[in-house]
Design a protein around this motif. Structure first.
Motif, PDB file in Angstrom:
ATOM      1  N   GLU A  66       0.840  -1.207   0.000  1.00 37.62           N
ATOM      2  CA  GLU A  66       0.000   0.000   0.000  1.00 37.62           C
ATOM      3  C   GLU A  66       0.874   1.256   0.000  1.00 37.62           C
ATOM      4  O   GLU A  66       0.605   2.206  -0.746  1.00 37.62           O
ATOM      5  CB  GLU A  66      -0.936   0.003   1.215  1.00 37.62           C
ATOM      6  N   LYS A  67       1.915   1.254   0.808  1.00 34.76           N
ATOM      7  CA  LYS A  67       2.814   2.411   0.867  1.00 34.76           C
ATOM      8  C   LYS A  67       3.544   2.591  -0.457  1.00 34.76           C
ATOM      9  O   LYS A  67       3.663   3.715  -0.962  1.00 34.76           O
ATOM     10  CB  LYS A  67       3.812   2.251   2.010  1.00 34.76           C
ATOM     11  N   THR A  68       4.023   1.505  -1.035  1.00 32.46           N
ATOM     12  CA  THR A  68       4.738   1.597  -2.309  1.00 32.46           C
ATOM     13  C   THR A  68       3.813   2.092  -3.409  1.00 32.46           C
ATOM     14  O   THR A  68       4.207   2.949  -4.216  1.00 32.46           O
ATOM     15  CB  THR A  68       5.359   0.237  -2.686  1.00 32.46           C
ATOM     16  N   ALA A  69       2.574   1.597  -3.438  1.00 33.95           N
ATOM     17  CA  ALA A  69       1.614   2.054  -4.456  1.00 33.95           C
ATOM     18  C   ALA A  69       1.349   3.547  -4.295  1.00 33.95           C
ATOM     19  O   ALA A  69       1.286   4.288  -5.292  1.00 33.95           O
ATOM     20  CB  ALA A  69       0.317   1.254  -4.358  1.00 33.95           C
ATOM     21  N   TRP A  70       1.202   4.004  -3.070  1.00 34.37           N
ATOM     22  CA  TRP A  70       0.992   5.430  -2.809  1.00 34.37           C
ATOM     23  C   TRP A  70       2.183   6.247  -3.322  1.00 34.37           C
ATOM     24  O   TRP A  70       2.009   7.286  -3.973  1.00 34.37           O
ATOM     25  CB  TRP A  70       0.775   5.659  -1.308  1.00 34.37           C
ATOM     26  N   MET A  71       3.392   5.787  -3.025  1.00 36.85           N
ATOM     27  CA  MET A  71       4.587   6.514  -3.457  1.00 36.85           C
ATOM     28  C   MET A  71       4.664   6.568  -4.983  1.00 36.85           C
ATOM     29  O   MET A  71       4.987   7.609  -5.555  1.00 36.85           O
ATOM     30  CB  MET A  71       5.834   5.868  -2.863  1.00 36.85           C
ATOM     31  N   LEU A  72       4.363   5.462  -5.636  1.00 31.77           N
ATOM     32  CA  LEU A  72       4.375   5.425  -7.103  1.00 31.77           C
ATOM     33  C   LEU A  72       3.304   6.350  -7.679  1.00 31.77           C
ATOM     34  O   LEU A  72       3.573   7.098  -8.632  1.00 31.77           O
ATOM     35  CB  LEU A  72       4.178   3.991  -7.600  1.00 31.77           C
ATOM     36  N   ARG A  73       2.092   6.294  -7.113  1.00 31.80           N
ATOM     37  CA  ARG A  73       1.023   7.190  -7.599  1.00 31.80           C
ATOM     38  C   ARG A  73       1.430   8.646  -7.417  1.00 31.80           C
ATOM     39  O   ARG A  73       1.141   9.490  -8.274  1.00 31.80           O
ATOM     40  CB  ARG A  73      -0.292   6.907  -6.854  1.00 31.80           C
ATOM     41  N   SER A  74       2.118   8.956  -6.323  1.00 32.76           N
ATOM     42  CA  SER A  74       2.555  10.336  -6.064  1.00 32.76           C
ATOM     43  C   SER A  74       3.528  10.828  -7.128  1.00 32.76           C
ATOM     44  O   SER A  74       3.523  12.003  -7.483  1.00 32.76           O
ATOM     45  CB  SER A  74       3.187  10.434  -4.673  1.00 32.76           C
ATOM     46  N   VAL A  75       4.372   9.946  -7.625  1.00 36.82           N
ATOM     47  CA  VAL A  75       5.323  10.323  -8.675  1.00 36.82           C
ATOM     48  C   VAL A  75       4.570  10.681  -9.962  1.00 36.82           C
ATOM     49  O   VAL A  75       4.988  11.575 -10.705  1.00 36.82           O
ATOM     50  CB  VAL A  75       6.342   9.184  -8.926  1.00 36.82           C
ATOM     51  N   LEU A  76       3.458  10.016 -10.215  1.00 39.32           N
ATOM     52  CA  LEU A  76       2.689  10.269 -11.437  1.00 39.32           C
ATOM     53  C   LEU A  76       1.877  11.572 -11.389  1.00 39.32           C
ATOM     54  O   LEU A  76       1.517  12.099 -12.432  1.00 39.32           O
ATOM     55  CB  LEU A  76       1.731   9.107 -11.721  1.00 39.32           C
ATOM     56  N   GLU A  77       1.623  12.067 -10.185  1.00 38.73           N
ATOM     57  CA  GLU A  77       0.816  13.291 -10.085  1.00 38.73           C
ATOM     58  C   GLU A  77       1.568  14.474 -10.686  1.00 38.73           C
ATOM     59  O   GLU A  77       2.755  14.626 -10.512  1.00 38.73           O
ATOM     60  CB  GLU A  77       0.476  13.582  -8.616  1.00 38.73           C
ATOM     61  N   LYS A  78       0.821  15.287 -11.378  1.00 38.86           N
ATOM     62  CA  LYS A  78       1.416  16.469 -12.035  1.00 38.86           C
ATOM     63  C   LYS A  78       1.264  17.687 -11.171  1.00 38.86           C
ATOM     64  O   LYS A  78       0.340  17.912 -10.494  1.00 38.86           O
ATOM     65  CB  LYS A  78       0.766  16.720 -13.411  1.00 38.86           C
TER      66      LYS A  78
END
Length: 158
Positions: free
Chosen positions: A146-158
């Motif tokens: 869950e933490k890794t998915a959150w971190m990855l999604r955060s990188v995709l945010e513009k």
């Protein structure tokens, strides 16, 4: 396997061992995919993503060892060949594809989210089969994903 007396029937233990074997395969494929992305990422954020992917595959490598050791502690040998991992994994590889950095990240988000859903179901299965130890272990693993998915999604945010 019949000599193990840990309060879980042989039948229930085998159910848990089987789900751990599939999870081991999933984690190994995710490890390989993440390492592949570490090697092949390009673009203006190369350095950051190269290091980011490295930290992720190192964490997954540690998790792989813990899953295999959990299988052993329940009395079974682990499947451990690449052929077995590919055959048993629910996470899929994409041979010969070299996606953009953003696509790499979105692929990893999807894989981690898939594993989170699998782990939620596996925790319930472990509880139903009287294996609180594995349920607890898988809950911790789910929280890492869950933490890794959150971190990855955060990188995709513009």
């Amino acid at each position: 396997m019949n000599n193990i007396k840990i309060g879980i029937s042989d039948k229930n233990r085998q159910i848990v061992i089987d789900l751990l074997g599939k999870l081991l395969a999933d984690e190994y494929v995710l490890y390989t995919k993440t390492r592949n992305y570490h090697w092949n990422v390009v673009g203006s954020h190369f350095n950051d993503l190269h290091k980011f992917f490295e930290s992720q595959y190192e964490e997954i490598d540690s998790d792989i060892d813990e899953i295999a050791e959990r299988i052993r502690s329940l009395g079974e040998k682990t499947n451990s060949t690449l052929a077995e991992f590919v055959k048993n994994a629910r996470i899929k590889e994409h041979p010969g594809e070299f996606p953009s950095a953003d696509k790499m990240i979105s692929n990893l988000v999807a894989d981690h989210e898939n594993l989170i859903q699998i782990l939620r179901a596996d925790v319930i299965t472990c509880e139903e089969n009287n294996d609180a130890g594995t349920a607890d272990f898988l809950t911790g693993l789910m929280e890492k994903h869950e933490k890794t998915a959150w971190m990855l999604r955060s990188v995709l945010e513009k």
